[in-house]
Write a protein that holds these residues in place. Sequence first.
Motif, PDB file in Angstrom:
ATOM      1  N   ARG A 219       0.834  -1.193   0.000  1.00 21.50           N
ATOM      2  CA  ARG A 219       0.000   0.000   0.000  1.00 21.50           C
ATOM      3  C   ARG A 219       0.871   1.245   0.000  1.00 21.50           C
ATOM      4  O   ARG A 219       1.940   1.265   0.587  1.00 21.50           O
ATOM      5  CB  ARG A 219      -0.926   0.019   1.223  1.00 21.50           C
ATOM      6  N   PHE A 220       0.359   2.262  -0.660  1.00 23.13           N
ATOM      7  CA  PHE A 220       1.067   3.534  -0.704  1.00 23.13           C
ATOM      8  C   PHE A 220       1.150   4.135   0.698  1.00 23.13           C
ATOM      9  O   PHE A 220       0.186   4.107   1.464  1.00 23.13           O
ATOM     10  CB  PHE A 220       0.325   4.482  -1.649  1.00 23.13           C
ATOM     11  N   GLU A 221       2.316   4.683   1.033  1.00 21.72           N
ATOM     12  CA  GLU A 221       2.523   5.355   2.311  1.00 21.72           C
ATOM     13  C   GLU A 221       2.776   6.839   2.063  1.00 21.72           C
ATOM     14  O   GLU A 221       3.604   7.205   1.220  1.00 21.72           O
ATOM     15  CB  GLU A 221       3.727   4.751   3.052  1.00 21.72           C
ATOM     16  N   LYS A 222       2.047   7.677   2.766  1.00 21.28           N
ATOM     17  CA  LYS A 222       2.179   9.117   2.574  1.00 21.28           C
ATOM     18  C   LYS A 222       3.599   9.598   2.851  1.00 21.28           C
ATOM     19  O   LYS A 222       4.082  10.550   2.238  1.00 21.28           O
ATOM     20  CB  LYS A 222       1.190   9.838   3.490  1.00 21.28           C
ATOM     21  N   MET A 223       4.299   8.934   3.784  1.00 26.11           N
ATOM     22  CA  MET A 223       5.652   9.363   4.142  1.00 26.11           C
ATOM     23  C   MET A 223       6.622   9.218   2.975  1.00 26.11           C
ATOM     24  O   MET A 223       7.677   9.859   2.949  1.00 26.11           O
ATOM     25  CB  MET A 223       6.156   8.560   5.342  1.00 26.11           C
ATOM     26  N   TRP A 224       6.273   8.399   1.972  1.00 24.06           N
ATOM     27  CA  TRP A 224       7.144   8.270   0.804  1.00 24.06           C
ATOM     28  C   TRP A 224       7.263   9.590   0.054  1.00 24.06           C
ATOM     29  O   TRP A 224       8.259   9.828  -0.625  1.00 24.06           O
ATOM     30  CB  TRP A 224       6.602   7.198  -0.133  1.00 24.06           C
ATOM     31  N   LEU A 225       6.244  10.431   0.148  1.00 20.33           N
ATOM     32  CA  LEU A 225       6.257  11.693  -0.587  1.00 20.33           C
ATOM     33  C   LEU A 225       7.386  12.607  -0.122  1.00 20.33           C
ATOM     34  O   LEU A 225       7.811  13.499  -0.868  1.00 20.33           O
ATOM     35  CB  LEU A 225       4.916  12.421  -0.415  1.00 20.33           C
ATOM     36  N   ASN A 226       7.877  12.417   1.104  1.00 22.58           N
ATOM     37  CA  ASN A 226       8.952  13.262   1.625  1.00 22.58           C
ATOM     38  C   ASN A 226      10.327  12.835   1.131  1.00 22.58           C
ATOM     39  O   ASN A 226      11.308  13.529   1.378  1.00 22.58           O
ATOM     40  CB  ASN A 226       8.942  13.242   3.163  1.00 22.58           C
ATOM     41  N   HIS A 227      10.404  11.684   0.455  1.00 27.83           N
ATOM     42  CA  HIS A 227      11.706  11.206  -0.032  1.00 27.83           C
ATOM     43  C   HIS A 227      11.960  11.756  -1.434  1.00 27.83           C
ATOM     44  O   HIS A 227      11.099  11.644  -2.324  1.00 27.83           O
ATOM     45  CB  HIS A 227      11.724   9.682  -0.052  1.00 27.83           C
ATOM     46  N   PRO A 228      13.131  12.327  -1.672  1.00 23.34           N
ATOM     47  CA  PRO A 228      13.397  12.941  -2.984  1.00 23.34           C
ATOM     48  C   PRO A 228      13.442  11.950  -4.133  1.00 23.34           C
ATOM     49  O   PRO A 228      13.258  12.337  -5.291  1.00 23.34           O
ATOM     50  CB  PRO A 228      14.769  13.605  -2.781  1.00 23.34           C
ATOM     51  N   GLY A 229      13.667  10.670  -3.854  1.00 25.33           N
ATOM     52  CA  GLY A 229      13.768   9.694  -4.933  1.00 25.33           C
ATOM     53  C   GLY A 229      12.468   9.009  -5.296  1.00 25.33           C
ATOM     54  O   GLY A 229      12.433   8.216  -6.252  1.00 25.33           O
ATOM     55  N   PHE A 230      11.376   9.304  -4.557  1.00 25.55           N
ATOM     56  CA  PHE A 230      10.135   8.574  -4.799  1.00 25.55           C
ATOM     57  C   PHE A 230       9.502   8.947  -6.142  1.00 25.55           C
ATOM     58  O   PHE A 230       8.923   8.099  -6.823  1.00 25.55           O
ATOM     59  CB  PHE A 230       9.145   8.828  -3.661  1.00 25.55           C
TER      60      PHE A 230
END
Length: 458
Positions: A219-230
């Motif tokens: 499942r998609f995790e909102k915290m991934w949006l904070n990573h520059p490589g996502f």
Amino acid sequence: MNILVWNCKGAMKPSFRSTIHDLTNFHSPGIMVVMETCISGSRASEILRTLPYDGIHTIDLVDYARGIWLLWRGDMVDMDVLTAMEQEILAIVKVLSSPSPWLLSSIYGSPRFEERQILWDNLCSVSLLHDLPWTIVGDYDDVIDGTEKLGGKPEVIDKGDSKLKKLRSVCGEEVYKTVVDALLELNDYNSSGRVSSDHCPLLLRLFENGQRRLERSIRFEKMWLNHPGFQQVVEKAWEFMPSLGLAISTFKNLASTWNKEIFGNIFARKRQLLPRIRGLQKALAAQPSAFLISLEQELSLEYASLLNQEEDFWALKSRVDWQLFGDRNTAFYHTKTIIKRKHNRIRRIMNQSGEWIEDEDQVMDIVLSGFKELYQTKHLTFISTADFEIEWAIALSTEDSRKLSTMPSNIEILKALSSLKPFEAPGVDGLHAGFFRHFWHILGSSVIDEILTIFASK
């Protein structure tokens, strides 16, 4: 269900409680056995009240040493302690999601051979008095032979054969070997690494015979949006993909690999980062330098980013509007998540005959049949509109009918998507509306094409 076994080498250490909470959060054990607690009485009671377990049975100290704590979660297991001695707690366990009880022996063997002899004799006697499945965990203070010991003085079994070997022969050589080999091959038994003790916590995963472990899609995790490589993961998934379905399937595979290899476990990263920051600050206090100051700023920014990611992680799982409760209220989000999971878990269900069903497959069949009956009709005939006078019936105008059959515009599709709450329950693909809105500039055209195709086929 998981069983966690740990020789803590003293429960009075400052890190004991935080380590217990971390191990519980990481492994979610229904049962935890803690040995060599070296504490009892009011001090033990004070510590036990702070641990995340509502079931507790303890063995007091012997000569200011030893001690066994058997801890369990009442929402996962029923525990009935049969006997408790200086070296063993014997209990009958009933996992709430399983109809079959089994025996659990929590062991902390005495370092004295004569006292340990009493333990082995008792275990051999117990093995002859029942035919239930039996799990024996703990620190036996014994080995099968000298090859099982690494470091220190070589193990010399000079008092006859190993008592552990004798217990194995009483239980049955073939049964013992089959069980141990199965555990090792299935990787259901492993070490969690040494933390706050020179003994590794041991994790035992138990599954019922025939019980299926449902594969959980990523499942998609909102915290991934904070990573520059996502964003690069999203761009690669949607590059040259002919359809939305193929792009989503590709994205889930790429995101799963990226999450394991690059993003990592935020809780483990946080646990590793804090000692580095503390050590760096001590070095700065002793001998400041431009390099250390720059490194401290870099680590502080990384720690702040981890805090934001942790907040997003728990807020998304609790599905609570963070604006109502303030920033970084991770304890609140964590509590809400645990409560939601308990409410969502179906352990048993009553059938039409009034009987409680606990078998996982039967519960799933009852739920599926219930939905089928809910959305299927048993009527074999229908009422024709020819039976009524159409003149008085309410009807859409020609213009309204034309508007309903018109293809939606790109702006209307985006407005419909924007009207959804961004991070409420995800779709069957594990993606939230907020994911599509955030990366609309990358995947918007594929979403629009999919929706137009649906309208054109109806």
